[in-house]
Design a protein around this motif. Structure first.
Motif, PDB file in Angstrom:
ATOM      1  N   LEU A  39       0.824  -1.204   0.000  1.00  0.00           N
ATOM      2  CA  LEU A  39       0.000   0.000   0.000  1.00  0.00           C
ATOM      3  C   LEU A  39       0.858   1.255   0.000  1.00  0.00           C
ATOM      4  N   GLU A  40       1.967   1.249   0.737  1.00  0.00           N
ATOM      5  CA  GLU A  40       2.886   2.385   0.719  1.00  0.00           C
ATOM      6  C   GLU A  40       3.399   2.626  -0.693  1.00  0.00           C
ATOM      7  N   ALA A  41       3.778   1.545  -1.379  1.00  0.00           N
ATOM      8  CA  ALA A  41       4.279   1.676  -2.745  1.00  0.00           C
ATOM      9  C   ALA A  41       3.208   2.238  -3.670  1.00  0.00           C
ATOM     10  N   LEU A  42       1.960   1.804  -3.492  1.00  0.00           N
ATOM     11  CA  LEU A  42       0.858   2.317  -4.310  1.00  0.00           C
ATOM     12  C   LEU A  42       0.637   3.805  -4.056  1.00  0.00           C
ATOM     13  N   ALA A  43       0.690   4.206  -2.791  1.00  0.00           N
ATOM     14  CA  ALA A  43       0.499   5.618  -2.454  1.00  0.00           C
ATOM     15  C   ALA A  43       1.596   6.473  -3.067  1.00  0.00           C
ATOM     16  N   GLU A  44       2.827   5.983  -3.025  1.00  0.00           N
ATOM     17  CA  GLU A  44       3.942   6.735  -3.598  1.00  0.00           C
ATOM     18  C   GLU A  44       3.852   6.786  -5.118  1.00  0.00           C
ATOM     19  N   GLU A  45       3.505   5.654  -5.730  1.00  0.00           N
ATOM     20  CA  GLU A  45       3.481   5.575  -7.187  1.00  0.00           C
ATOM     21  C   GLU A  45       2.399   6.465  -7.790  1.00  0.00           C
ATOM     22  N   LYS A  46       1.226   6.488  -7.185  1.00  0.00           N
ATOM     23  CA  LYS A  46       0.154   7.317  -7.768  1.00  0.00           C
ATOM     24  C   LYS A  46       0.463   8.800  -7.613  1.00  0.00           C
ATOM     25  N   GLU A  47       1.222   9.150  -6.583  1.00  0.00           N
ATOM     26  CA  GLU A  47       1.547  10.560  -6.365  1.00  0.00           C
ATOM     27  C   GLU A  47       2.741  11.003  -7.202  1.00  0.00           C
ATOM     28  N   ASP A  48       3.668  10.086  -7.431  1.00  0.00           N
ATOM     29  CA  ASP A  48       4.891  10.392  -8.159  1.00  0.00           C
ATOM     30  C   ASP A  48       5.065   9.324  -9.240  1.00  0.00           C
ATOM     31  N   PRO A  49       4.206   9.324 -10.252  1.00  0.00           N
ATOM     32  CA  PRO A  49       4.195   8.223 -11.216  1.00  0.00           C
ATOM     33  C   PRO A  49       5.506   8.094 -11.983  1.00  0.00           C
ATOM     34  N   ALA A  50       5.781   6.864 -12.370  1.00  0.00           N
ATOM     35  CA  ALA A  50       7.033   6.558 -13.059  1.00  0.00           C
ATOM     36  C   ALA A  50       7.165   7.374 -14.342  1.00  0.00           C
ATOM     37  N   LEU A  51       8.369   7.888 -14.573  1.00  0.00           N
ATOM     38  CA  LEU A  51       8.649   8.630 -15.798  1.00  0.00           C
ATOM     39  C   LEU A  51      10.121   8.487 -16.138  1.00  0.00           C
ATOM     40  N   LEU A  52      10.401   8.173 -17.388  1.00  0.00           N
ATOM     41  CA  LEU A  52      11.767   8.164 -17.897  1.00  0.00           C
ATOM     42  C   LEU A  52      12.053   9.495 -18.574  1.00  0.00           C
ATOM     43  N   VAL A  53      13.250   9.997 -18.384  1.00  0.00           N
ATOM     44  CA  VAL A  53      13.649  11.270 -18.976  1.00  0.00           C
ATOM     45  C   VAL A  53      15.035  11.131 -19.591  1.00  0.00           C
ATOM     46  N   CYS A  54      15.354  12.040 -20.491  1.00  0.00           N
ATOM     47  CA  CYS A  54      16.694  12.124 -21.065  1.00  0.00           C
ATOM     48  C   CYS A  54      17.589  12.951 -20.154  1.00  0.00           C
ATOM     49  N   GLU A  55      18.863  12.896 -20.418  1.00  0.00           N
ATOM     50  CA  GLU A  55      19.781  13.802 -19.750  1.00  0.00           C
ATOM     51  C   GLU A  55      19.642  15.193 -20.365  1.00  0.00           C
ATOM     52  N   PRO A  56      19.917  16.265 -19.592  1.00  0.00           N
ATOM     53  CA  PRO A  56      19.816  17.617 -20.146  1.00  0.00           C
ATOM     54  C   PRO A  56      20.587  17.811 -21.451  1.00  0.00           C
ATOM     55  N   GLN A  57      21.726  17.145 -21.564  1.00  0.00           N
ATOM     56  CA  GLN A  57      22.526  17.304 -22.776  1.00  0.00           C
ATOM     57  C   GLN A  57      21.747  16.900 -24.015  1.00  0.00           C
ATOM     58  N   ARG A  58      20.911  15.841 -23.886  1.00  0.00           N
ATOM     59  CA  ARG A  58      20.116  15.398 -25.032  1.00  0.00           C
ATOM     60  C   ARG A  58      19.084  16.450 -25.420  1.00  0.00           C
ATOM     61  N   TYR A  59      18.385  17.008 -24.453  1.00  0.00           N
ATOM     62  CA  TYR A  59      17.409  18.053 -24.753  1.00  0.00           C
ATOM     63  C   TYR A  59      18.088  19.240 -25.424  1.00  0.00           C
ATOM     64  N   TYR A  60      19.269  19.576 -24.919  1.00  0.00           N
ATOM     65  CA  TYR A  60      20.012  20.714 -25.445  1.00  0.00           C
ATOM     66  C   TYR A  60      20.491  20.449 -26.878  1.00  0.00           C
ATOM     67  N   ASP A  61      21.095  19.296 -27.098  1.00  0.00           N
ATOM     68  CA  ASP A  61      21.657  18.987 -28.415  1.00  0.00           C
ATOM     69  C   ASP A  61      20.591  18.860 -29.492  1.00  0.00           C
ATOM     70  N   SER A  62      19.371  18.486 -29.106  1.00  0.00           N
ATOM     71  CA  SER A  62      18.321  18.276 -30.101  1.00  0.00           C
ATOM     72  C   SER A  62      17.879  19.567 -30.768  1.00  0.00           C
ATOM     73  N   ARG A  63      18.069  20.684 -30.102  1.00  0.00           N
ATOM     74  CA  ARG A  63      17.582  21.989 -30.578  1.00  0.00           C
ATOM     75  C   ARG A  63      16.074  21.973 -30.822  1.00  0.00           C
ATOM     76  N   ALA A  64      15.381  21.060 -30.129  1.00  0.00           N
ATOM     77  CA  ALA A  64      13.927  20.941 -30.278  1.00  0.00           C
ATOM     78  C   ALA A  64      13.184  21.653 -29.165  1.00  0.00           C
ATOM     79  N   THR A  65      13.897  22.335 -28.289  1.00  0.00           N
ATOM     80  CA  THR A  65      13.270  22.883 -27.080  1.00  0.00           C
ATOM     81  C   THR A  65      13.579  24.364 -26.878  1.00  0.00           C
ATOM     82  N   GLY A  66      13.936  25.080 -27.960  1.00  0.00           N
ATOM     83  CA  GLY A  66      14.201  26.501 -27.828  1.00  0.00           C
ATOM     84  C   GLY A  66      15.647  26.800 -27.466  1.00  0.00           C
TER      85      GLY A  66
END
Length: 870
Positions: A442-469
């Motif tokens: 139940l603790e894991a469920l409470a944490e997961e619904k509040e902070d759902p799983a998400l994968l992200v890139c490293e900042p360098q990838r966002y920067y190098d893509s020039r897709a974000t301004g």
């Protein structure tokens, strides 16, 4: 790097405190030309094992290559500890794909563990849900209560009227082997008179092999604020229960642990010895059994116990909740417990298993509640109240009967304070269990619904893509740069702490921050129109999302996410007269008479969409594509320019720039050239103006053609052109369109903005005498663009001086420090920054991040601890 060996590292946004399987969806940017639309992608775990992934395109570059992709994976608990790598290649197989069956009456989705049948019509949105062949949920519907107010013989009478969902359409929105989304739309129907109102959208998210179901609920208010007071609004589920009453269990997540009870506990006046041990086992959720002969006397005691048929947890405010229970409808509720912050999770089940229901941001969006009835019956009804009926009814009326234009900066004499067309979104999670889950689960469920799983890139990838301004990576290589990084961190930390200190929470408020501070009362100007809620004024959304891209920080992401959810829903009109427009800052989010496109422009929400592929945000960005047509009915310049030969009027910024943000987003998401061409039409008009982007900024405008008509060379103030996201939109347009002339126009504007009046007049032969080119700090990103464009070191140094050396309220003084307030001067101990303004904070940070990228090499190496100390 060879395409076949190109690896894009991915990491979890949040630390996985308790390992649980999860379905996850995320986004990845690509450089122009880097990924062709026909190329496939494969996902690998940290151990190098291929992971089944579902991929799709969410945006395209002008050359037709892929700009953003979205991905979905269903990960096991053991895979939550490491990162992943994405690269070109054929996707892996191995997961049993989701199965979808459609009939005239239902849509059935099978995850391999769950089978959910969703209705296509009627009041019940879910027909039933099975887990591994066992039917646990017998149905679900949206529910609500309207408080009707009348006056009879001088006495005020209030009565309650109930309503529930009525489905208009159910459709499979996205179908794939890993992730399937079903979208349902409809309205609520009043049971008393049949009236339909409050349009809703429900999305159901399924992942292969997962026993959880995510639901996103959005509704729009289309009532009369003077008469329609919503007393309760929520969603109910029928949980099928089997077994003895003492083997039925419920759990409420409190501040740190759980209330664990049964409709029939084993605590009696004579519960001792072995029965005390059984009582402990029962409280732990274990199945209890008795011998009819050996335990006959104790079973008589059990039969005599009260049966607690109903329980509810009510989060009255962000700081207080109560848990109560009762035996029968005709009897009183008794208090079981009280606390501060409930975590918005409830479990109900019997010997056959049960349902855990979680509401995200439960306490932050109070008043809310979780209510359970019928624990002694074959089916118990569990209701997640987004607005608790135990609270006072929603009152969406304006705070006054008149506007306060002179004293409160309220925009227009016209009141126009209406909530008609605003919305709100709530996220729920359901998980189904074959037996009562332990506290760790139940603790894991409470944490997961509040902070759902998400994968992200490293900042360098966002920067190098020039897709974000245009923005800079974090750089602490010099003392001056380190001081600026510390200053920006301190500004964010101040607002993070301020949300907690000021308790900026509530169903309609969570995600927004206040605009201006009152150092005399030691509070924000919550009661001064134009100075209370921020409502995207000076684009704090862009500041926060840019900060996340360059840092990758969890706290920044969640702050920006909450603001995006709020500002895209509550501050913007989705239906009605003002559809596509939003309300300027005010005491109430919808209170200001200024209804403008810039409040809800797609660029404010776009980054959240590309990072998460959130379909609700996609809807909202689609809604504003034709926002310019709304200005024909409500001219943004109506107080300055009476009705004339033009259909309406628009400023090159923030109106036309907001339109362009909407059109650019539409173009890149759908390759819709109609909106690209409309953007090009206006741009061509500006190029033909006497002084290009310097002209105006007010023009005659026809939404049907997109044509801007000349109305004068200097006819209004200029700082609003660039501080509401206009600078960022224009820079991105120049990049995407590869338009050298437009880039030159932006640079010309940046170099011109802070010239002396005499020089402005000289360069334009007197056509632009230099009126109302105000607040130099707001122009620093444009100045940096100009300095980089012309390699002008002097202009670069001047831009830095406006950010770092001015001493008016438009600068951030670093190091940033709060100061204590005398205890007796405010209701509780607080710390404050008496001069802080959210306008300043958002624009200073955003401009600094851009200037560090464009003219960071020109940053003066002075003792930054003394900068702007005056």
């Amino acid at each position: 790097m060879n395409d076949q060996t190109m690896n894009i590292p991915l990491r979890w946004l949040q630390e996985n405190k308790r390992e649980r399987p999860a379905g996850v969806t995320w986004g990845v940017p690509w450089r122009e030309g880097e990924l062709k639309r026909e190329e496939n992608l494969v996902l690998f775990s940290a151990a190098g094992e291929p992971v089944p992934v579902q991929s799709w395109t969410t945006a395209y570059w002008p050359d037709g290559s892929v700009k953003w992709t979205a991905h979905a994976a269903s990960v096991a608990a053991s895979d939550r500890t490491g990162g992943y790598v994405l690269r070109k290649g054929e996707p892996a197989c191995g997961v049993k794909p989701l199965a979808v069956k459609e009939t005239d009456e239902t849509i059935e989705v099978d995850t391999g563990i769950l089978i959910c049948r969703l209705n296509r019509s009627g009041a019940s949105v879910i027909r039933d849900i099975e887990r591994e062949g066992k039917r646990l949920c017998g149905g679900a519907m949206l529910v609500g209560i309207r408080e009707a107010r009348e006056t009879l013989h001088g006495a005020k009478i209030m009565r309650e009227e109930t309503f529930h969902s009525e489905i208009d359409r159910t459709e499979v929105e996205t179908q794939g082997p890993v992730r399937t989304v079903v979208k349902m739309t409809g309205k609520h129907r009043m049971l008393e008179d049949g009236r339909t109102w409050l349009p809703f959208t429900l999305r159901f998210y399924f992942y292969a092999g997962q026993d959880t179901l995510r639901i996103v609920h959005s509704f729009l208010f289309d009532g009369d604020a003077e008469q329609d007071f919503i007393k309760g609004l929520g969603m109910s589920f029928d949980v099928l229960l089997e077994g003895k009453l003492y083997n039925r269990h419920l759990r409420f997540a409190g501040d740190s642990g759980f209330l664990s009870e049964s409709p029939q506990g084993l605590m009696t006046f004579r519960t001792t010895g072995r029965y005390q041990d059984l009582y402990r086992e029962q409280t732990d959720g274990k199945k209890v059994a008795f011998d009819p002969q050996e335990d006959a006397r104790f079973m008589e005691l059990i039969d005599d116990l009260a049966v607690w048929d109903s329980f509810k947890l009510v989060q009255h405010t962000a700081d207080s909740y109560t848990i109560t229970k009762r035996t029968k409808e005709a009897c009183s509720w008794i208090r079981a417990a009280s606390g501060g912050i409930a975590r918005g999770l409830a479990y109900v089940g019997g010997e056959n298993g049960g349902l855990a229901l979680g509401v995200r941001h439960f306490w932050q969006k109070s008043p809310s509640s979780l209510e359970i009835h019928g624990l002694s019956r074959d089916a118990s009804t569990v209701t997640a109240w987004f607005w608790s009926p135990d609270a006072s009814a929603m009152d969406l009326r304006h705070y006054d009967t008149v506007t306060h234009l002179k004293s409160s900066y309220e925009g227009f004499e016209e009141l126009r304070s209406t909530p008609y067309g605003v919305g709100n979104t709530t996220e729920l999670s359901l998980s189904f269990h074959g037996r009562t889950p332990d506290r760790e689960t139940l603790e894991a469920l409470a944490e997961e619904k509040e902070d759902p799983a998400l994968l992200v890139c490293e900042p360098q990838r966002y920067y190098d893509s020039r897709a974000t301004g245009i923005w800079s990576l974090v750089d602490r290589s010099t003392e001056s740069k380190a001081a600026l990084e510390d200053g920006m961190d301190a500004v964010f930390r101040f607002y993070l702490e301020e949300v907690e200190q000021r308790r900026w929470y509530g169903f309609w408020d969570y995600g927004d921050v206040m605009h201006s501070y009152d150092p005399v009362r030691h509070t924000w100007r919550y009661d001064i129109g134009g100075c209370a809620w921020q409502n995207t004024e000076l684009v704090p959304n862009l500041w926060l999302w840019t900060m996340f891209l360059r840092t990758g920080r969890l706290d920044v992401f969640r702050f920006a996410e909450a603001m995006t959810r709020h500002t895209s829903e509550v501050d913007v009109y989705h239906i009605g007269e003002y559809a596509g427009l939003g309300s300027r800052h005010n005491v109430l989010h919808w209170g200001c008479g200024c209804k403008e496109a810039r409040i809800g422009m797609a660029g404010l929400h776009r980054m959240y969409y590309y990072l998460t592929a959130d379909e609700r945000i996609g809807d909202i960005m689609d809604e504003v594509k034709d926002a310019d047509y709304a200005t024909a009915g409500l001219d943004p310049m109506r107080s300055y320019y009476p009705k004339d030969e033009f259909v309406t009027h628009t400023r090159s910024g923030p109106d036309w720039s907001a339109f362009c943000s909407n059109w650019l987003t539409r173009w890149e998401r759908y390759e819709d050239t109609f909106y690209r061409d409309k953007m090009l039409t206006g741009l061509d008009c500006l190029k033909r103006m006497p002084y290009r982007l310097l002209t105006g900024p007010v023009f005659g405008y026809d939404p049907a053609t997109g044509i801007l008509e000349h109305m004068g060379d200097e006819n209004w103030g200029h700082h609003l052109m660039i501080c509401m996201g206009g600078a960022q939109v224009w820079m991105e347009m120049a990049q995407l369109l590869k338009d050298a002339e437009f880039a030159d126009m932006i640079a010309e504007y940046g170099a011109f903005y802070n010239l002396p009046k005499e020089e402005k007049a000289r360069r334009t032969s007197g056509a632009i005498p230099g009126k109302d080119w105000n607040i130099p700090m707001l122009s620093t990103a444009m100045m940096a663009y100009a300095a980089r464009h012309a390699q002008d070191s002097q202009l670069a140094r001047e831009a830095w001086s406006y950010l770092l050396q001015e001493t008016n309220h438009w600068q951030i003084r670093i190091p940033l420090e709060t100061e204590p307030v005398e205890r007796s001067e405010y209701i509780c101990p607080i710390r404050e920054i008496p001069w802080m303004s959210t306008n300043t904070a958002a624009q200073w940070c955003l401009n600094t991040m851009i200037c560090l990228e464009l003219i960071g090499d020109q940053l003066p190496e002075t003792n930054q601890t003394e900068v702007a100390a005056g």
